[in-house]
Design a protein around this motif. Structure first.
Motif, PDB file in Angstrom:
ATOM      1  N   LEU A 190      11.590   6.693  47.552  1.00  0.00           N
ATOM      2  CA  LEU A 190      11.634   8.151  47.542  1.00  0.00           C
ATOM      3  C   LEU A 190      12.557   8.564  48.676  1.00  0.00           C
ATOM      4  O   LEU A 190      12.576   7.929  49.737  1.00  0.00           O
ATOM      5  N   VAL A 191      13.334   9.596  48.456  1.00  0.00           N
ATOM      6  CA  VAL A 191      14.282  10.058  49.460  1.00  0.00           C
ATOM      7  C   VAL A 191      13.917  11.490  49.832  1.00  0.00           C
ATOM      8  O   VAL A 191      13.935  12.386  48.983  1.00  0.00           O
ATOM      9  N   LEU A 192      13.573  11.680  51.096  1.00  0.00           N
ATOM     10  CA  LEU A 192      13.228  12.994  51.614  1.00  0.00           C
ATOM     11  C   LEU A 192      14.470  13.620  52.206  1.00  0.00           C
ATOM     12  O   LEU A 192      15.089  13.053  53.109  1.00  0.00           O
ATOM     13  N   GLU A 193      14.875  14.755  51.682  1.00  0.00           N
ATOM     14  CA  GLU A 193      15.970  15.519  52.255  1.00  0.00           C
ATOM     15  C   GLU A 193      15.358  16.760  52.896  1.00  0.00           C
ATOM     16  O   GLU A 193      14.776  17.609  52.217  1.00  0.00           O
ATOM     17  N   PHE A 194      15.447  16.826  54.205  1.00  0.00           N
ATOM     18  CA  PHE A 194      14.857  17.928  54.968  1.00  0.00           C
ATOM     19  C   PHE A 194      15.681  18.109  56.226  1.00  0.00           C
ATOM     20  O   PHE A 194      15.981  17.136  56.912  1.00  0.00           O
ATOM     21  N   TRP A 195      16.052  19.312  56.519  1.00  0.00           N
ATOM     22  CA  TRP A 195      16.878  19.607  57.693  1.00  0.00           C
ATOM     23  C   TRP A 195      18.187  18.824  57.693  1.00  0.00           C
ATOM     24  O   TRP A 195      18.557  18.179  58.664  1.00  0.00           O
TER      25      TRP A 195
ATOM     26  N   GLU B  33       8.260  25.062  60.283  1.00  0.00           N
ATOM     27  CA  GLU B  33       8.816  23.843  59.699  1.00  0.00           C
ATOM     28  C   GLU B  33       7.718  22.923  59.183  1.00  0.00           C
ATOM     29  O   GLU B  33       7.880  22.302  58.130  1.00  0.00           O
ATOM     30  N   VAL B  34       6.596  22.858  59.892  1.00  0.00           N
ATOM     31  CA  VAL B  34       5.457  22.054  59.416  1.00  0.00           C
ATOM     32  C   VAL B  34       4.982  22.602  58.079  1.00  0.00           C
ATOM     33  O   VAL B  34       4.731  21.847  57.132  1.00  0.00           O
ATOM     34  N   ILE B  35       4.871  23.912  57.975  1.00  0.00           N
ATOM     35  CA  ILE B  35       4.410  24.536  56.729  1.00  0.00           C
ATOM     36  C   ILE B  35       5.399  24.261  55.595  1.00  0.00           C
ATOM     37  O   ILE B  35       4.996  23.911  54.478  1.00  0.00           O
ATOM     38  N   HIS B  36       6.699  24.369  55.865  1.00  0.00           N
ATOM     39  CA  HIS B  36       7.710  24.091  54.837  1.00  0.00           C
ATOM     40  C   HIS B  36       7.688  22.625  54.416  1.00  0.00           C
ATOM     41  O   HIS B  36       7.812  22.316  53.230  1.00  0.00           O
ATOM     42  N   LEU B  37       7.528  21.728  55.384  1.00  0.00           N
ATOM     43  CA  LEU B  37       7.478  20.307  55.062  1.00  0.00           C
ATOM     44  C   LEU B  37       6.227  19.972  54.249  1.00  0.00           C
ATOM     45  O   LEU B  37       6.295  19.202  53.293  1.00  0.00           O
ATOM     46  N   ARG B  38       5.105  20.565  54.603  1.00  0.00           N
ATOM     47  CA  ARG B  38       3.872  20.359  53.819  1.00  0.00           C
ATOM     48  C   ARG B  38       4.061  20.785  52.382  1.00  0.00           C
ATOM     49  O   ARG B  38       3.651  20.088  51.453  1.00  0.00           O
ATOM     50  N   GLU B  39       4.665  21.950  52.194  1.00  0.00           N
ATOM     51  CA  GLU B  39       4.905  22.453  50.839  1.00  0.00           C
ATOM     52  C   GLU B  39       5.761  21.463  50.046  1.00  0.00           C
ATOM     53  O   GLU B  39       5.457  21.145  48.896  1.00  0.00           O
ATOM     54  N   LEU B  40       6.796  20.950  50.669  1.00  0.00           N
ATOM     55  CA  LEU B  40       7.694  20.017  50.005  1.00  0.00           C
ATOM     56  C   LEU B  40       6.983  18.708  49.657  1.00  0.00           C
ATOM     57  O   LEU B  40       7.049  18.223  48.525  1.00  0.00           O
ATOM     58  N   LEU B  41       6.274  18.136  50.615  1.00  0.00           N
ATOM     59  CA  LEU B  41       5.591  16.864  50.389  1.00  0.00           C
ATOM     60  C   LEU B  41       4.450  16.999  49.390  1.00  0.00           C
ATOM     61  O   LEU B  41       4.256  16.130  48.528  1.00  0.00           O
ATOM     62  N   ASN B  42       3.694  18.091  49.474  1.00  0.00           N
ATOM     63  CA  ASN B  42       2.597  18.308  48.524  1.00  0.00           C
ATOM     64  C   ASN B  42       3.114  18.515  47.111  1.00  0.00           C
ATOM     65  O   ASN B  42       2.558  17.984  46.146  1.00  0.00           O
TER      66      ASN B  42
END
Length: 117
Positions: free
Chosen positions: A28-33, A87-96
């Motif tokens: 899996l490839v996470l693209e964030f920031w 950013e934590v909230i945005h990352l949670r949304e993405l990962l969930n």
């Protein structure tokens, strides 16, 4: 990531990032920031759990500087993220969202349903 390799299939996307599944590397490839981080399914799940355990209520309510950011090191990687509350909230949304889509695809495969690309 402007030029997405053809082996990447988008799993879930928000306006802050995207998670791809790479069939060529089985990662899996996470693209964030503006970074992209390949990880195994196990590392992805572990990272998601790390993000889930962040006490966002404490971050929001505390006036102590220690709660202004959260530092997360990715499993088996030299990369780390220094995240603000938003950013934590945005990352949670993405990962969930990515986790939900992966589970949904898995259930559809088990039922024998075809999954459109």
């Amino acid at each position: 990531m402007n030029n997405v390799p053809t082996s990447y299939q988008e799993v879930f996307k928000t306006d802050k990032g995207v998670v791809y599944q790479c069939d060529a590397t089985n990662r899996l490839v996470l693209e964030f920031w503006d970074t992209h981080t390949p990880m195994s399914a196990r590392d992805f799940a572990q990272f998601r759990r790390m993000v889930q355990t962040i006490d966002i209520r404490q971050m929001a309510l505390s006036t102590d500087n220690a709660y202004d950011v959260e530092i997360l090191a990715l499993p088996r990687s030299e990369r780390c993220y220094v995240l603000t509350l938003c950013e934590v909230i945005h990352l949670r949304e993405l990962l969930n969202g990515a986790t939900l889509m992966l589970e949904l695809n898995s259930m559809l495969r088990e039922c024998g349903c075809s999954i459109a690309p």
